[in-house]
Design an enzyme around this catalytic site. Sequence first.
Site, PDB file in Angstrom:
ATOM      1  N   LEU A 242       0.976  -1.386  -0.268  1.00  0.00           N
ATOM      2  CA  LEU A 242      -0.313   0.247  -0.250  1.00  0.00           C
ATOM      3  C   LEU A 242       1.070   1.806  -0.438  1.00  0.00           C
ATOM      4  O   LEU A 242       1.122   2.249   1.143  1.00  0.00           O
ATOM      5  CB  LEU A 242      -0.924  -0.140   1.117  1.00  0.00           C
ATOM      6  CG  LEU A 242      -2.332  -0.628   0.832  1.00  0.00           C
ATOM      7  CD1 LEU A 242      -3.378  -0.536   1.961  1.00  0.00           C
ATOM      8  CD2 LEU A 242      -3.344  -0.648  -0.247  1.00  0.00           C
ATOM      9  N   HIS A 243       1.620   1.969  -1.480  1.00  0.00           N
ATOM     10  CA  HIS A 243       2.450   3.074  -1.051  1.00  0.00           C
ATOM     11  C   HIS A 243       1.865   4.227  -0.419  1.00  0.00           C
ATOM     12  O   HIS A 243       2.044   4.461   0.284  1.00  0.00           O
ATOM     13  CB  HIS A 243       2.550   3.160  -3.087  1.00  0.00           C
ATOM     14  CG  HIS A 243       3.492   1.854  -3.740  1.00  0.00           C
ATOM     15  ND1 HIS A 243       4.801   1.031  -3.157  1.00  0.00           N
ATOM     16  CD2 HIS A 243       2.614   0.581  -3.988  1.00  0.00           C
ATOM     17  CE1 HIS A 243       4.700   0.199  -4.395  1.00  0.00           C
ATOM     18  NE2 HIS A 243       3.560   0.074  -4.668  1.00  0.00           N
ATOM     19  N   ASP A 244       0.847   4.544  -1.498  1.00  0.00           N
ATOM     20  CA  ASP A 244       0.206   5.932  -0.931  1.00  0.00           C
ATOM     21  C   ASP A 244       0.061   6.095   0.502  1.00  0.00           C
ATOM     22  O   ASP A 244      -0.163   7.016   0.733  1.00  0.00           O
ATOM     23  CB  ASP A 244      -0.861   6.003  -2.221  1.00  0.00           C
ATOM     24  CG  ASP A 244      -0.278   6.863  -3.761  1.00  0.00           C
ATOM     25  OD1 ASP A 244      -0.133   6.050  -4.585  1.00  0.00           O
ATOM     26  OD2 ASP A 244       1.668   7.018  -3.636  1.00  0.00           O
TER      27      ASP A 244
END
Length: 313
Positions: A242-244
Amino acid sequence: MPPRKIIIDTDPGQDDAVAILLALSSPEDMDVLGITAVAGNVPLELTQKNARIVCELAGKTDVPVFAGCDRPLGRQLVTAEHVHGKTGLDGPSLPDPTMPLQDQHAVDFVIETLRREDAETVTLCVLGPLTNIATVFEKAPDVIERVQQIVLMGGAYFEVGNITPTAEFNIYVDPEAAEITFKSGVDIVVMPLDVTHKALVTQPRNDAFRDLGTPSGIAVAQMTDFFERFDKEKYGSNGAPLHDPCVTAYLIAPELFSGRRINVEIETRSDLTRGMTVADWWGVTDRPANATFIGDLDADGFFALLVERIGRL
Ligand code: RIB
Ligand code: CA
């Protein structure tokens, strides 16, 4: 403490969507002044549409959404349908938006907002290529010093690249924009792949979203079910990174994250290493520190926050 005033600049993208849902579910922490779309994961006409879809999913149709730049400053647009699907939000089946897109260009909205709000009271949360931000800085240099902070997802050091062997996607798409941003002098916090690859949506974590039983919870589970294929195939990872959401989670609970204040330069000249974030993690140069580069997080705490907040929607 009053909520921080933020503008979310984004290229939704399933992980952008989760980051936006986290912000919209946390009014005690963040006052979202607007959402500005940029071309990135998918073309602009889809990222601006997806941003509105996410606002409607959250039931927050009063948040203005603006369309920004439809291509990088000086390069052809590279998109990532291979990761996010052709719509950019593949996974759940969500209705087309009915809330309007604002007429004003995103760049002009950011400039106007920074000039209107008290200096150093607006934080820019950047979840995609830095094209809009760099265009703001080029068009209105007077607003640079008025930015409180930039918290962005982008780059990599120990994790190296996800779109080329040396570059992370957001920086790779528009390295010139990234160079302008990192040289701007603004206080920057970077969420590189080094930390986002530790924020994996394992099956139990995905189940926790689905078990919320709410439209947002179920949609998040379906989004991460879809976009984990790329990372599982490439890295053999145990779920989608879950980058952002690391960006908006940082504004709520910075204690979940750790990193170093270092120098970060952007490769813009080499075709081989275009978009590489040359992070002086070990301090081997005398280049001045210009960014807080995050390397680690409390993943369980991160997901507990996400489930609690998104469960509010
Ligand atoms: O490399 C990951 C980044 O690129 C994330 O922001 C994802 O949404 C894509 O924009
Ligand atoms: Ca993104």
